[in-house]
Design an enzyme around this catalytic site. Structure first.
Site, PDB file in Angstrom:
ATOM      1  N   GLU A  81       1.096  -1.020   0.028  1.00 14.74           N
ATOM      2  CA  GLU A  81       0.157   0.113   0.137  1.00 14.74           C
ATOM      3  C   GLU A  81       0.817   1.482   0.449  1.00 14.74           C
ATOM      4  O   GLU A  81       0.476   2.165  -0.511  1.00 14.74           O
ATOM      5  CB  GLU A  81      -0.950   0.393   1.275  1.00 14.74           C
ATOM      6  CG  GLU A  81      -1.659   1.649   0.879  1.00 14.74           C
ATOM      7  CD  GLU A  81      -2.535   1.790   2.337  1.00 14.74           C
ATOM      8  OE1 GLU A  81      -2.936   2.394   2.599  1.00 14.74           O
ATOM      9  OE2 GLU A  81      -3.168   0.578   2.748  1.00 14.74           O
ATOM     10  N   THR A 119      -3.914   3.144   5.349  1.00 13.06           N
ATOM     11  CA  THR A 119      -5.327   3.094   5.429  1.00 13.06           C
ATOM     12  C   THR A 119      -4.924   2.448   6.751  1.00 13.06           C
ATOM     13  O   THR A 119      -6.057   2.036   7.647  1.00 13.06           O
ATOM     14  CB  THR A 119      -5.275   2.249   4.715  1.00 13.06           C
ATOM     15  OG1 THR A 119      -5.790   1.469   4.409  1.00 13.06           O
ATOM     16  CG2 THR A 119      -5.894   3.409   3.737  1.00 13.06           C
TER      17      THR A 119
END
Length: 319
Positions: A129, A168
């Site tokens: 990510e 996140t």
């Protein structure tokens, strides 16, 4: 049999982004037939990946490993901007399974960049990510920090022209400390309108915190390369669990470490299916006289649509 109370965290397990990503692979196989190629593990869970592989998914780490005449899917973690651009150049059929909450961070970074700001990303080096988010902007436009100490070493182009974003799946508490350090050193730094750490990560951490005072030990079902699962173990340990362990499935449980425990908490990372939770509960029931208690701190009803290309007829080839 020895009595034991199992406390089950709610929410736990699959989040909406993971659910959507798995559906995307299954629907792509249904639409185009096997094999369908997936760049990187669609989500970080061996059980899920093996199940999709059995259905006809082929997992690779590079576009060069994908034949040009077969569809390719990008994982839920997101990819650098150069990857879909290269797939376009090669005229490949592709579907982007990036979680919409990760895409939101990508859009945020791009907006700040267009406004002339340099980005600071709070994240883990090498995590897909983080690589995907940093790859949305040109080299040098995103500075990575992993700890509060890293903030002191930052050398931005202009300290008055900065914004920050976060991975996140981080620990809410750790991130708060890093954000405070950033704001102390760079008072003009701009933060996100709304927390970048996703609702599912936050909710699962809150459930563990609520459960921690009631339990002697915590088991987190998830993969070793799953960031949100590893954060749950850390949150459990920090919240007072004497023993907090990550297990991929029931076979990994260290029963000797649980000797003497009378209350054990169970949760699952956002990419772990409920079938593995049931497997762990069954393993406890085979050894103890189990009483079940659920600890509910939130109710989730988020759902993300799959890309239109998978909802259209066979003539559609782009996502």
């Amino acid at each position: 049999m020895t009595p034991l109370t199992l406390y089950l965290a709610a929410p736990r397990g699959f989040c909406a982004g993971v659910d959507r990503a798995i559906k995307i692979v299954e629907m792509a196989i249904e639409k185009w037939g096997a094999p369908v190629y997936v760049r990187h593990e669609i989500v970080h869970n061996k059980f899920v990946v093996d199940g999709l592989r059995d259905k006809g998914a082929v997992f690779v780490e590079d576009l060069d490993d994908c034949p040009p005449d077969r569809p390719v899917i990008f994982s839920a973690h997101g990819v650098p901007k150069a990857i879909p651009a290269e797939a376009e150049r090669r005229r490949m059929v592709y579907v982007d399974a990036t979680c919409p909450l990760v895409s939101k961070v990508h859009i945020e970074a791009d907006r700040h960049h267009r406004n002339g700001l340099q980005m600071v990303m709070i994240g883990h080096a090498g995590h897909p990510e983080t690589i995907g988010t940093m790859g949305q902007l040109p080299e040098g436009e995103v500075l990575l920090v992993e700890t509060e100490a890293d903030v002191g070493r930052l050398e931005p182009r202009d300290p008055a022209r900065l914004a920050f974003i976060t991975q996140t799946t981080l620990s809410v508490d750790d991130t708060a400390g890093i954000v405070a350090a950033l704001k102390a050193r760079f008072p003009e730094i701009i933060g996100p309108h709304k927390e970048d750490i996703c609702y599912a990560t936050t909710n699962r951490q809150q459930a563990v915190k609520a459960m921690a005072p009631k339990i002697d030990a915590l088991l987190v079902i998830g993969a070793p390369n799953s960031s949100n699962s590893r954060r749950l173990v850390e949150v459990g340990a920090r919240s007072g669990c004497g023993y907090a362990q990550l297990v991929q499935r029931a076979a990994d449980i260290d029963w000797r470490a649980l000797e003497g425990a009378r209350a054990v908490g169970i949760t699952a990372g956002a990419s772990a299916p409920e079938a593995l939770v049931e497997e762990v509960i069954d393993a406890f029931r085979a050894r103890y006289a189990v009483t079940m208690q659920e600890v509910t701190t939130a109710v989730e009803n988020v759902e993300f649509k799959v890309p239109r290309v998978l909802r259209e007829g066979p003539e559609a080839v782009r996502a």
